[in-house]
Design a protein around this motif. Structure first.
Motif, PDB file in Angstrom:
ATOM      1  N   ASP A   1      48.282  21.797  62.667  1.00  0.00           N
ATOM      2  CA  ASP A   1      46.835  21.477  62.125  1.00  0.00           C
ATOM      3  C   ASP A   1      45.689  21.761  63.070  1.00  0.00           C
ATOM      4  O   ASP A   1      44.606  22.202  62.699  1.00  0.00           O
ATOM      5  CB  ASP A   1      46.686  20.025  61.771  1.00  0.00           C
ATOM      6  CG  ASP A   1      47.533  19.698  60.382  1.00  0.00           C
ATOM      7  OD1 ASP A   1      48.152  20.630  59.757  1.00  0.00           O
ATOM      8  OD2 ASP A   1      47.717  18.468  60.070  1.00  0.00           O
ATOM      9  N   SER A   2      46.116  21.741  64.318  1.00  0.00           N
ATOM     10  CA  SER A   2      45.016  21.966  65.433  1.00  0.00           C
ATOM     11  C   SER A   2      44.360  23.311  65.272  1.00  0.00           C
ATOM     12  O   SER A   2      43.345  23.603  65.381  1.00  0.00           O
ATOM     13  CB  SER A   2      45.591  21.452  66.775  1.00  0.00           C
ATOM     14  OG  SER A   2      46.379  22.274  66.966  1.00  0.00           O
ATOM     15  N   ASP A   3      45.280  24.386  65.483  1.00  0.00           N
ATOM     16  CA  ASP A   3      44.903  25.625  65.447  1.00  0.00           C
ATOM     17  C   ASP A   3      45.586  26.761  64.684  1.00  0.00           C
ATOM     18  O   ASP A   3      45.077  27.948  64.886  1.00  0.00           O
ATOM     19  CB  ASP A   3      44.616  26.112  66.921  1.00  0.00           C
ATOM     20  CG  ASP A   3      45.904  26.085  67.560  1.00  0.00           C
ATOM     21  OD1 ASP A   3      46.797  25.947  67.019  1.00  0.00           O
ATOM     22  OD2 ASP A   3      46.153  26.305  69.084  1.00  0.00           O
ATOM     23  N   GLY A   4      46.459  26.314  64.048  1.00  0.00           N
ATOM     24  CA  GLY A   4      47.438  27.179  63.221  1.00  0.00           C
ATOM     25  C   GLY A   4      48.356  28.300  64.031  1.00  0.00           C
ATOM     26  O   GLY A   4      49.098  28.944  63.299  1.00  0.00           O
TER      27      GLY A   4
ATOM     28  N   GLY B   1      53.795  19.740  62.419  1.00  0.00           N
ATOM     29  CA  GLY B   1      52.891  19.929  61.420  1.00  0.00           C
ATOM     30  C   GLY B   1      51.349  19.196  62.126  1.00  0.00           C
ATOM     31  O   GLY B   1      50.466  19.838  62.039  1.00  0.00           O
ATOM     32  N   HIS B   2      51.641  18.380  63.121  1.00  0.00           N
ATOM     33  CA  HIS B   2      50.486  17.641  63.626  1.00  0.00           C
ATOM     34  C   HIS B   2      49.654  18.914  64.778  1.00  0.00           C
ATOM     35  O   HIS B   2      48.655  19.122  64.486  1.00  0.00           O
ATOM     36  CB  HIS B   2      50.863  16.534  64.513  1.00  0.00           C
ATOM     37  CG  HIS B   2      49.620  16.001  65.241  1.00  0.00           C
ATOM     38  ND1 HIS B   2      48.778  15.135  64.669  1.00  0.00           N
ATOM     39  CD2 HIS B   2      49.225  16.259  66.431  1.00  0.00           C
ATOM     40  CE1 HIS B   2      47.409  14.958  65.806  1.00  0.00           C
ATOM     41  NE2 HIS B   2      48.297  15.283  66.838  1.00  0.00           N
ATOM     42  N   GLU B   3      50.548  19.467  65.425  1.00  0.00           N
ATOM     43  CA  GLU B   3      50.219  20.669  66.307  1.00  0.00           C
ATOM     44  C   GLU B   3      49.593  21.887  65.608  1.00  0.00           C
ATOM     45  O   GLU B   3      48.743  22.491  65.857  1.00  0.00           O
ATOM     46  CB  GLU B   3      51.209  21.007  67.168  1.00  0.00           C
ATOM     47  CG  GLU B   3      51.839  19.686  68.061  1.00  0.00           C
ATOM     48  CD  GLU B   3      50.694  19.477  69.146  1.00  0.00           C
ATOM     49  OE1 GLU B   3      49.689  20.244  69.590  1.00  0.00           O
ATOM     50  OE2 GLU B   3      50.992  18.546  69.593  1.00  0.00           O
TER      51      GLU B   3
ATOM     52  N   TYR C   1      51.189  30.989  58.024  1.00  0.00           N
ATOM     53  CA  TYR C   1      50.569  30.695  59.392  1.00  0.00           C
ATOM     54  C   TYR C   1      51.076  32.000  60.076  1.00  0.00           C
ATOM     55  O   TYR C   1      51.765  32.620  60.106  1.00  0.00           O
ATOM     56  CB  TYR C   1      51.271  29.454  59.904  1.00  0.00           C
ATOM     57  CG  TYR C   1      50.740  28.414  59.236  1.00  0.00           C
ATOM     58  CD1 TYR C   1      49.560  27.449  59.648  1.00  0.00           C
ATOM     59  CD2 TYR C   1      51.614  27.781  57.931  1.00  0.00           C
ATOM     60  CE1 TYR C   1      49.217  26.412  59.076  1.00  0.00           C
ATOM     61  CE2 TYR C   1      51.223  26.401  57.422  1.00  0.00           C
ATOM     62  CZ  TYR C   1      49.981  26.005  57.837  1.00  0.00           C
ATOM     63  OH  TYR C   1      49.531  24.727  57.014  1.00  0.00           O
TER      64      TYR C   1
ATOM     65  N   SER D   1      56.966  28.536  58.396  1.00  0.00           N
ATOM     66  CA  SER D   1      55.404  28.805  58.690  1.00  0.00           C
ATOM     67  C   SER D   1      55.044  30.342  58.192  1.00  0.00           C
ATOM     68  O   SER D   1      54.118  30.400  57.886  1.00  0.00           O
ATOM     69  CB  SER D   1      55.108  28.440  60.265  1.00  0.00           C
ATOM     70  OG  SER D   1      55.945  29.352  60.833  1.00  0.00           O
TER      71      SER D   1
ATOM     72  N   ARG E   1      50.087  15.628  54.364  1.00  0.00           N
ATOM     73  CA  ARG E   1      49.623  16.792  55.038  1.00  0.00           C
ATOM     74  C   ARG E   1      49.557  18.153  53.849  1.00  0.00           C
ATOM     75  O   ARG E   1      49.146  19.221  54.309  1.00  0.00           O
ATOM     76  CB  ARG E   1      50.693  17.434  56.136  1.00  0.00           C
ATOM     77  CG  ARG E   1      50.706  16.530  57.415  1.00  0.00           C
ATOM     78  CD  ARG E   1      51.702  17.004  58.344  1.00  0.00           C
ATOM     79  NE  ARG E   1      51.644  16.232  59.624  1.00  0.00           N
ATOM     80  CZ  ARG E   1      50.611  15.920  60.481  1.00  0.00           C
ATOM     81  NH1 ARG E   1      49.496  16.770  60.306  1.00  0.00           N
ATOM     82  NH2 ARG E   1      50.928  15.314  61.523  1.00  0.00           N
ATOM     83  N   SER E   2      49.523  17.903  52.556  1.00  0.00           N
ATOM     84  CA  SER E   2      49.719  18.561  51.423  1.00  0.00           C
ATOM     85  C   SER E   2      50.781  19.656  51.791  1.00  0.00           C
ATOM     86  O   SER E   2      50.507  20.926  51.467  1.00  0.00           O
ATOM     87  CB  SER E   2      48.262  19.226  51.552  1.00  0.00           C
ATOM     88  OG  SER E   2      47.373  18.287  51.147  1.00  0.00           O
TER      89      SER E   2
END
Length: 847
Positions: free
Chosen positions: A769-772, A765-767, A846, A841, A707-708
């Motif tokens: 990535d979808s919209d920040g 992290g997965h969520e 974010y 975050s 995920r960098s």
């Protein structure tokens, strides 16, 4: 991700092929289970330290018998009457006769001098008195036949036997027989009294090799000791309790079977119940149970191929893997339900069966793989311990974790796709909600997510305060090792109400050993200060100094005469000289400086010592054709004292001797136990350090590559450390030291605890990535993954908690502690980690 898509596409696109291949693979691996043997062996050292080698030397050379032997202690007690009267002594002699007449027992007993108790000394003394022989037998081999001893006591009146006992136990006597008899009586016995409430008899068995630990005992000797214990049940006047390696071996093996038979059904009932509550679906419950069974088949197969036997510690392996398997299963099923039915947070439209499982494995696959790697690292860190049993435990568990990934990452999803699509074609469209996404639990998790988002600093302040207190307590933890932890306790009364097939047997050896060690001078309480060099006058002077020093140590117990129970070659020769004029003359002629230690004609003096008192000389000197090649001082220590205290005081005695120029080794059961304590302390620190470093590196690299976000990987380890400090602090509060069962708690807490944290961070992290959107990502993570974590923690902790019903203290401690560790890991992942994620975050930019 393309490789992951390809792999997942195979599982969801060709599920029947995947099922066939994996079933064959697991079956082939599982055939190795036939090679597993049930063993009581708990290997404590990869290489024997000098103390263990010295203990073998003592067993080999300082014995009055030819060849290798082991001892069975028969403790005779009668609190309402004396065990020194005619009836009691006769009963013991007749019991000895039954041992000789029993083929199983007699097959491994010494041909002569196998049984040595006060009953034998009283009868022999009476026989010699009638013959006019007053020299007294100085070897066990000189005892008359048992039939003659029985006949002699039968011919005597109660008064005559009492007079013989009083004469034998006269504290003013310098006789070797009196000294031997007093060593067989309780420590609180009043010398000269004709009454005592207990005594011990030593029964000696021949062995094929040296026996300094339980596993080295042959089956024939084990069966002989078990038969002797069964014959003791026929005695009616007194209570007979027996203690020996053979009985310990039998109880350990029986306790393994009883624990598995008792804990297994309870664990199964708990797992089925919690899975049914979590899934509320028969298909998912059955798939979960089948998956668990296949994981165990895989694990036992790997153990068989690697030559890992099933010992006491291995009882925890299947329970551990059941818990981990449930964890994998719940995460897969719940994520599938979210994708199939629509997410409980966003109410998205659900996907088809294959699509839902594909999304599940693609989204969850990295987390499952990372969990597998980190958990394996936690358990494989046992390899740094140098304790073979702990290493085998770690390897077996790591192998099972790989099996859990194979089964629940591929096989079970493929089975679920086949079954669900088959149901869909028949009109059964199943869209279950994931646990925790709806109802009271879902509402509670949403509130927790909102509080974490709005008050992260306040939550972390409380967490840090509690963790600091826990860390402070952790620094005060002690390390302990006691063989009693591996001796089964008598099962609680409620188990007797169970069906006969489940009810455990009776276990009395632990209580017997407690009485024996607290009341008598048992062989297991002896510490040996050993010199393995040629005996010279200087050697004897230094050992004499060791005798004097050992007598002043608080851990040294007093014998019935009130004198410290310390025996060395110089003291024994001085005692013999007081009652043997001939030897007194020889000793005096060799002592030019009149200090009681011979300084010339040493071999002549030692030969005379052997001639006058061969039993005692054999126990203190190593005699060979080339001369005298070693000597020892024996010290009877308090069996209830902590091994570290005994070792510290006895090593101080050895250091004094060594400073005077004679290298010695201090050995004995207490010393060996203290070595294990030190090794456990080292294992705890080193295992924890290795686990922390490797897991930290894996997390950082994985999150950086995937995920960098390498910093997110580092953050994931923080709640695991919080949970670890809570557990260590709790151990300090309840005064639970590091032991063989708890030495791995640090590595296990990280290996298992990081599982929960990874799932939470990976989902976040997965969520993200979808919209920040941080708040939405946090809510979906806490509600979606948090619900799965709750179900996993409840089932896994409950599975381990079932170990509290085991009949072995070491397994009870292990199970309860791991259960608490999982609870702490869950709380840290849903309380501390969300707040950390919010702060991270914001730091990362974010919104």
């Amino acid at each position: 991700m393309s490789r992951l898509d390809t792999l997942v596409g195979t599982v969801t696109g060709r599920p029947k092929t995947v099922i066939a291949v994996l079933v064959v693979l697991i079956a082939l691996v599982g055939t190795g289970a036939a090679n597993i043997e049930k063993s009581p062996e708990m290997e404590l050292f990869s290489e024997d330290p000098p103390e263990v080698t010295a203990q073998e030397y003592v067993q080999s050379e300082f014995t009055p018998h030819e060849g290798n032997t082991t001892e069975l202690v028969v403790m005779v007690r009668n609190e309402s009457g004396s065990v020194l009267d005619r009836a009691s002594l006769l009963e013991s002699l007749r019991y000895q006769q039954t041992l000789r007449q029993n083929e199983t027992v007699n097959a491994t007993l010494l041909d002569s001098g196998a049984m040595f108790g006060i009953e034998n000394l009283v009868a022999t003394g009476a026989i010699q008195s009638e013959r006019g022989d007053t020299t007294g037998p100085l070897t066990r081999d000189a005892l008359p036949p048992l039939s003659a001893q029985v006949t002699q006591l039968e011919s005597m009146t109660d008064a005559e036997v009492q007079a013989a006992v009083t004469d034998l136990l006269d504290p003013t006597s310098e006789s070797a027989l009196t000294e031997a008899a007093l060593s067989l009586l309780p420590q609180d016995y009043e010398p000269g009294s004709p009454d005592a409430d207990g005594r011990i008899t030593i029964v000696t068995y021949r062995t094929d090799g040296l026996v300094v630990s339980v596993p080295e005992l042959s089956e024939a000797v084990r069966e002989g000791q078990v038969a002797a214990d069964e014959l003791a049940e026929d005695t009616s006047r007194d209570e007979y309790r027996l203690s020996g390696y053979g009985l310990l071996l039998v109880e350990e093996q029986a306790s393994i079977s009883d624990s598995l038979r008792l804990v297994g059904p309870l664990a199964l009932l708990f797992v089925v119940g919690t899975l049914a509550l979590a899934y509320r679906d028969l298909i998912d419950v059955v798939l979960g149970l089948v998956g668990i069974l296949l994981v165990l088949v895989w694990t036992f197969g790997v153990m068989g191929w690697l030559g890992i036997n099933f010992n006491l510690m291995m009882i925890a392996v299947p329970i551990l893997l059941i818990g981990l398997s449930i964890d994998y299963s719940i995460h897969v099923v719940m994520r599938y339900r979210e994708n199939r039915a629509g997410n409980g947070v966003t109410e998205q439209r659900g996907a088809s069966v294959a699509e839902a499982m594909h999304e599940t494995l693609v989204g969850l696959g990295p987390a499952l793989a990372l969990v597998t790697v980190t958990a394996m690292l936690g358990f494989l860190s046992t390899r740094v311990s140098g304790v073979p049993t702990l290493t085998d435990f770690g390897v077996a568990t790591a192998a099972g974790i790989v099996g859990a990934l194979v089964v629940f990452g591929s096989l079970v999803p493929a089975c679920k796709v086949v079954l669900e699509e088959w149901l869909v074609t028949r009109g059964h469209e199943r869209r279950h909600r994931a646990v925790g996404t709806t109802g009271t639990m879902g509402a509670g998790l949403r509130r927790l997510a909102r509080v974490s988002y709005r008050r992260p600093v306040a939550i972390l302040a409380i967490v840090l305060l509690v963790s600091s207190l826990g860390a402070a307590g952790a620094t005060q933890l002690d390390t302990s090792f006691s063989t009693d932890d591996y001796i089964a306790e008598d099962a609680p009364d409620w188990t007797q109400e169970l069906p006969e097939s489940l009810a455990p047997g009776d276990y009395e050896l632990r209580e017997t050993r407690d009485i024996l060690y607290s009341s008598f001078q048992s062989p297991g309480q002896r510490v040996h200060i050993v010199s393995e060099t040629a005996v010279t006058p200087a050697t004897l002077e230094r050992l004499a100094a060791a005798e004097q020093d050992a007598a002043t140590r608080p851990v040294t117990v007093d014998g019935p005469t009130g004198e410290p129970a310390v025996t060395g070659p110089v003291g024994a020769m001085q005692t013999l000289a007081a009652s043997n004029e001939r030897f007194q003359s020889t000793l005096a002629a060799s002592d030019t400086d009149d200090d009681g230690v011979p300084d010339r004609h040493l071999e002549t003096v030692l030969d005379s010592f052997y001639e006058a008192s061969p039993d005692r000389a054999d126990q203190l000197l190593d005699r060979s054709e080339g001369g005298y090649e070693g000597a020892q001082v024996t010290v009877v220590v308090d069996g209830a004292e902590d091994p570290s205290v005994v070792a510290e005081q006895m090593r101080a005695v050895g250091d004094l001797t060594e400073r005077n120029g004679s290298a010695v080794t201090v050995t004995g059961d207490a010393i060996t136990n203290e070595l294990v304590q030190r090794q456990l302390a080292t294992t705890t620190v080193e295992g924890l350090a290795v686990t922390l470093v490797t897991v930290f590196a894996v997390l950082v690299v994985t999150f950086r590559y995937g995920r960098s976000l390498g910093s997110l990987g580092a953050l994931t380890l923080a709640p695991v450390l919080f949970g670890l400090t809570w557990i260590l602090g709790a151990m300090y509060v309840v005064d639970l030291p590091f032991s063989f069962a708890t030495a791995l708690i640090g590595s296990i807490a990280i290996g298992l605890g990081v599982d929960y944290a990874i799932h939470m961070s990976e989902r976040f992290g997965h969520e993200l990535d979808s919209d920040g959107d941080v708040e939405r990502a946090l809510e979906e993570s806490v509600v979606g993954t948090g619900g799965a974590l709750l179900g996993s923690a409840a089932t896994t902790a409950g599975g381990f908690g079932v170990l509290a019903f085991a009949i072995l203290p070491v397994i009870q401690q292990f199970g309860l502690l791991i259960a608490l560790t999982l609870v702490a890991a869950f709380l840290a992942s849903v309380l501390a980690l969300p707040s950390l994620l919010v702060l991270w975050s914001r730091w990362a930019g974010y919104r």
